[in-house]
Enzyme design. Structure first.
Site, PDB file in Angstrom:
ATOM      1  N   HIS A  56       0.855  -1.126  -0.050  1.00 22.13           N
ATOM      2  CA  HIS A  56      -0.048  -0.052  -0.100  1.00 22.13           C
ATOM      3  C   HIS A  56       0.907   1.445   0.083  1.00 22.13           C
ATOM      4  O   HIS A  56       0.560   2.139   0.652  1.00 22.13           O
ATOM      5  CB  HIS A  56      -0.766   0.199   1.362  1.00 22.13           C
ATOM      6  CG  HIS A  56      -2.296  -0.705   0.938  1.00 22.13           C
ATOM      7  ND1 HIS A  56      -3.154  -0.351   0.158  1.00 22.13           N
ATOM      8  CD2 HIS A  56      -2.552  -1.966   1.355  1.00 22.13           C
ATOM      9  CE1 HIS A  56      -4.203  -1.421   0.062  1.00 22.13           C
ATOM     10  NE2 HIS A  56      -3.643  -2.339   0.712  1.00 22.13           N
ATOM     11  N   SER A  89     -12.081 -19.024 -22.533  1.00 24.04           N
ATOM     12  CA  SER A  89     -11.127 -19.006 -21.416  1.00 24.04           C
ATOM     13  C   SER A  89     -11.305 -20.737 -21.163  1.00 24.04           C
ATOM     14  O   SER A  89     -12.261 -21.230 -21.542  1.00 24.04           O
ATOM     15  CB  SER A  89     -11.446 -18.411 -20.507  1.00 24.04           C
ATOM     16  OG  SER A  89     -11.297 -18.915 -18.917  1.00 24.04           O
ATOM     17  N   LEU A 148      -2.767 -12.980  -5.165  1.00 22.40           N
ATOM     18  CA  LEU A 148      -1.674 -13.063  -5.831  1.00 22.40           C
ATOM     19  C   LEU A 148      -1.611 -12.858  -7.402  1.00 22.40           C
ATOM     20  O   LEU A 148      -0.827 -12.977  -8.167  1.00 22.40           O
ATOM     21  CB  LEU A 148      -1.197 -14.746  -5.971  1.00 22.40           C
ATOM     22  CG  LEU A 148      -1.501 -15.469  -4.657  1.00 22.40           C
ATOM     23  CD1 LEU A 148      -1.186 -17.054  -4.618  1.00 22.40           C
ATOM     24  CD2 LEU A 148      -0.187 -14.983  -3.916  1.00 22.40           C
ATOM     25  N   SER A 149      -2.503 -11.694  -7.567  1.00 26.97           N
ATOM     26  CA  SER A 149      -2.426 -10.941  -8.778  1.00 26.97           C
ATOM     27  C   SER A 149      -2.781 -11.700 -10.167  1.00 26.97           C
ATOM     28  O   SER A 149      -1.978 -11.555 -11.217  1.00 26.97           O
ATOM     29  CB  SER A 149      -1.194 -10.378  -8.894  1.00 26.97           C
ATOM     30  OG  SER A 149      -1.035  -9.139  -8.171  1.00 26.97           O
ATOM     31  N   SER A 150      -3.828 -12.529  -9.926  1.00 29.05           N
ATOM     32  CA  SER A 150      -4.292 -13.458 -11.108  1.00 29.05           C
ATOM     33  C   SER A 150      -4.658 -12.259 -12.202  1.00 29.05           C
ATOM     34  O   SER A 150      -4.531 -12.563 -13.693  1.00 29.05           O
ATOM     35  CB  SER A 150      -5.538 -14.131 -10.818  1.00 29.05           C
ATOM     36  OG  SER A 150      -6.512 -13.455 -10.306  1.00 29.05           O
ATOM     37  N   SER A 151      -5.217 -11.021 -11.766  1.00 34.70           N
ATOM     38  CA  SER A 151      -5.599 -10.128 -12.852  1.00 34.70           C
ATOM     39  C   SER A 151      -4.547  -9.584 -13.602  1.00 34.70           C
ATOM     40  O   SER A 151      -4.502  -9.395 -15.134  1.00 34.70           O
ATOM     41  CB  SER A 151      -6.774  -9.127 -12.382  1.00 34.70           C
ATOM     42  OG  SER A 151      -6.302  -8.649 -11.470  1.00 34.70           O
ATOM     43  N   GLU A 183      -6.288  -2.086 -16.559  1.00 33.49           N
ATOM     44  CA  GLU A 183      -7.142  -2.247 -15.537  1.00 33.49           C
ATOM     45  C   GLU A 183      -8.009  -1.080 -14.799  1.00 33.49           C
ATOM     46  O   GLU A 183      -9.170  -1.232 -14.585  1.00 33.49           O
ATOM     47  CB  GLU A 183      -6.209  -2.999 -14.312  1.00 33.49           C
ATOM     48  CG  GLU A 183      -6.788  -3.335 -13.323  1.00 33.49           C
ATOM     49  CD  GLU A 183      -6.002  -4.192 -12.439  1.00 33.49           C
ATOM     50  OE1 GLU A 183      -5.324  -5.064 -13.124  1.00 33.49           O
ATOM     51  OE2 GLU A 183      -6.446  -4.530 -11.279  1.00 33.49           O
ATOM     52  N   ASP A 195       1.483  -4.590  -9.109  1.00 33.13           N
ATOM     53  CA  ASP A 195       1.205  -6.267  -9.567  1.00 33.13           C
ATOM     54  C   ASP A 195       1.864  -6.364 -10.955  1.00 33.13           C
ATOM     55  O   ASP A 195       2.372  -7.336 -11.357  1.00 33.13           O
ATOM     56  CB  ASP A 195      -0.112  -6.436  -9.738  1.00 33.13           C
ATOM     57  CG  ASP A 195      -0.956  -6.080  -8.490  1.00 33.13           C
ATOM     58  OD1 ASP A 195      -0.057  -6.262  -7.128  1.00 33.13           O
ATOM     59  OD2 ASP A 195      -2.031  -5.812  -8.204  1.00 33.13           O
ATOM     60  N   TYR A 247     -10.071  -0.191  -0.612  1.00 35.39           N
ATOM     61  CA  TYR A 247      -8.907   0.275  -1.514  1.00 35.39           C
ATOM     62  C   TYR A 247      -8.805   1.560  -1.864  1.00 35.39           C
ATOM     63  O   TYR A 247      -7.965   2.482  -1.383  1.00 35.39           O
ATOM     64  CB  TYR A 247      -8.848  -0.709  -2.589  1.00 35.39           C
ATOM     65  CG  TYR A 247      -7.480  -0.496  -3.403  1.00 35.39           C
ATOM     66  CD1 TYR A 247      -6.068  -1.227  -3.046  1.00 35.39           C
ATOM     67  CD2 TYR A 247      -7.226   0.421  -4.288  1.00 35.39           C
ATOM     68  CE1 TYR A 247      -4.988  -1.005  -3.316  1.00 35.39           C
ATOM     69  CE2 TYR A 247      -5.815   0.625  -5.126  1.00 35.39           C
ATOM     70  CZ  TYR A 247      -4.790  -0.080  -4.552  1.00 35.39           C
ATOM     71  OH  TYR A 247      -3.827  -0.117  -5.273  1.00 35.39           O
TER      72      TYR A 247
HETATM   73  C1  GLA Z   1      -3.274  -4.272  -4.673  1.00 33.58           C
HETATM   74  C2  GLA Z   1      -2.855  -3.328  -6.030  1.00 33.58           C
HETATM   75  C3  GLA Z   1      -1.523  -2.942  -5.975  1.00 33.58           C
HETATM   76  C4  GLA Z   1      -0.804  -2.302  -4.550  1.00 33.58           C
HETATM   77  C5  GLA Z   1      -1.191  -3.537  -3.402  1.00 33.58           C
HETATM   78  C6  GLA Z   1      -1.069  -2.978  -2.010  1.00 33.58           C
HETATM   79  O1  GLA Z   1      -2.600  -5.661  -5.238  1.00 33.58           O
HETATM   80  O2  GLA Z   1      -3.406  -3.828  -7.142  1.00 33.58           O
HETATM   81  O3  GLA Z   1      -1.382  -1.793  -6.760  1.00 33.58           O
HETATM   82  O4  GLA Z   1      -1.480  -1.182  -4.016  1.00 33.58           O
HETATM   83  O5  GLA Z   1      -2.759  -3.798  -3.372  1.00 33.58           O
HETATM   84  O6  GLA Z   1       0.331  -2.962  -1.998  1.00 33.58           O
END
Ligand code: GLA
Length: 413
Positions: A56, A89, A148-151, A183, A195, A247
């Site tokens: 963050h 998909s 875990l940032s799948s997007s 995004e 990410d 967020y």
């Molecule tokens: C999400 C957002 C990132 C970052 C984190 C927190 O993953 O996509 O950009 O802000 O939260 O570190």
């Protein structure tokens, strides 16, 4: 909050592994052929990430230290002599078939927006005379909803495929920016760029030092395995609720704090002198906003401290200090930034009680995953202690992975 049972003699747990990369690429190619009836031109993939520290802070020009994990999203794709963008998909029945020249924000919803958005974001790179048509089959192997940032993996695998299919000549950082734009401006979700940078720019065996002021990066050696250490990921499987609203609220609080301190972003505040920082923060009238600022400013300093330790020697040599910094990061996210949920706090407490050098939530929070820096030979024992603590609290069973520092986005075949 109760602490984990001290005895770690619980039932054995499984540390899940990501599918083998070349086998997964092969599978994506086969799925493409089954879906579209011909062979793809190639397969591209991009990884998910964990953030080791620097949470963050990306949207306040901060410093982060993420690494790519071995779970990847695969995009099997082929160029067609048309202007139709066709998406399918392996995980979802939604399909898209749209004239790529008509793409605009809000024209596409659901997961296809994250792919179509990248093509839209790269639009100015595509010559007017060129067709934009392509078929893409997505096979997402990054766990969904696990933080875990799948997007990002989805966007970045698409960016690699589009780059190569249309021979755009973009630099990796331009693809990072296109994925961020997809995004935020096309799919309408919030992200600060951590990410996408991790997914595109990470190097195998390394963490990625990321300066969000200019998105400059450098690889930092992070080979835990050779030092008898491991980074245990716990997907708490806690439901993300109100994530977007919370967020956005945290970003707004941090922007307000910067404004009240008279700086462009909180990156401009020096945290090295703790007493000076406290008196500076006292200028912020609202107690909540003050705590938000305290998190962002001290978290950026913790990234500097971790980076300095890693520059001074191997992880093993400073494992106690690094663990303490991970712990401090989590505590700050829990107390000052208030983005944890009970499952994240219980996983972290249980890991620490079971002997982890340090543990923290990773990613945006409000559910998702934690990481724990552990002795490799104790990884299963720490996982078992977390599983036992979850059972005791009546939480859903968590899922465990080892975070192996992997290579960023690229072509597979
Ligand atoms: C999400 C957002 C990132 C970052 C984190 C927190 O993953 O996509 O950009 O802000 O939260 O570190």
């Amino acid at each position: 909050m109760t602490s984990a049972p001290s005895s770690a003699s619980q039932a054995a747990v499984e540390l899940s592994a990501a599918p083998d990369r070349s086998e997964a690429a092969e599978r994506a190619a086969q799925l493409f052929e089954e879906s579209f009836g011909y062979q793809p031109d190639g397969v591209w993939s991009a990884p998910g990430r964990v953030n080791i520290i620097g949470e963050h802070v990306d949207y306040q020009d901060g410093l982060c230290l993420p690494m790519a994990i071995s779970h990847r999203c695969f995009a099997a794709a082929a160029r067609t002599p048309t202007n139709r963008l066709r998406l399918r998909s392996a995980q979802d029945e939604t399909v898209l078939d749209i004239d790529a020249r008509t793409l605009a924000p809000e024209t596409v919803t659901g997961w296809p927006a994250y792919v179509a958005g990248v093509l839209w974001a790269l639009g100015s790179r595509i010559s007017g005379a060129s067709t934009r048509g392509m078929d893409i089959l997505i096979d997402g192997q990054v766990p969904l909803g696990a933080g875990l940032s799948s997007s990002a993996a989805l966007e970045c695998s698409a960016a690699e495929a589009i780059e190569d299919l249309l021979s755009l000549g973009t630099e990796p950082l331009e693809r990072v920016r296109a994925a961020i734009t997809a995004e935020t401006d096309f799919a309408g979700a919030s992200t600060g760029g951590l990410d996408q940078s991790a997914s595109v720019l990470s190097r195998e065996g390394h963490a990625l030092f990321l300066d969000c002021r200019d998105f400059s990066t450098r690889p930092v050696p992070w080979d835990l395995a050779s030092q008898g250490l491991a980074l245990l990921i716990t997907d708490t499987r806690a439901e993300h609720s109100h994530v977007d609203g919370e967020y956005t609220a945290r970003r707004a609080d941090s922007e307000r704090a910067a404004q009240e301190l008279g700086v462009a972003t909180l990156r401009d505040v020096d945290a090295a002198d703790v007493a000076a920082l406290e008196s500076l923060l006292a200028q912020i009238p609202d107690e909540v906003v003050r705590r938000r600022a305290h998190h962002v400013i001290t978290e950026i300093q913790r990234v500097r401290d971790v980076d300095a330790l890693l520059a001074a020697g191997a992880v093993r040599e400073h494992v106690a200090e690094l663990g303490a910094l991970l712990n401090a990061s989590h505590d700050s996210l829990r107390d000052d930034y208030e983005v944890t949920v009970p499952q994240l706090d219980v996983a972290v407490e249980a890991a620490r009680a079971a002997g982890a050098h340090g543990a923290r939530m990773t990613g945006g929070g409000f559910g998702g995953s934690t990481i724990a820096l552990v002795e490799a030979e104790q990884a299963e024992q720490v996982a078992a202690a977390i599983a036992a603590a979850f059972a005791e609290h009546g939480f859903d069973s968590p899922v465990f992975f080892l975070a192996l520092p992997s290579e960023g986005a690229g072509q597979d075949r």
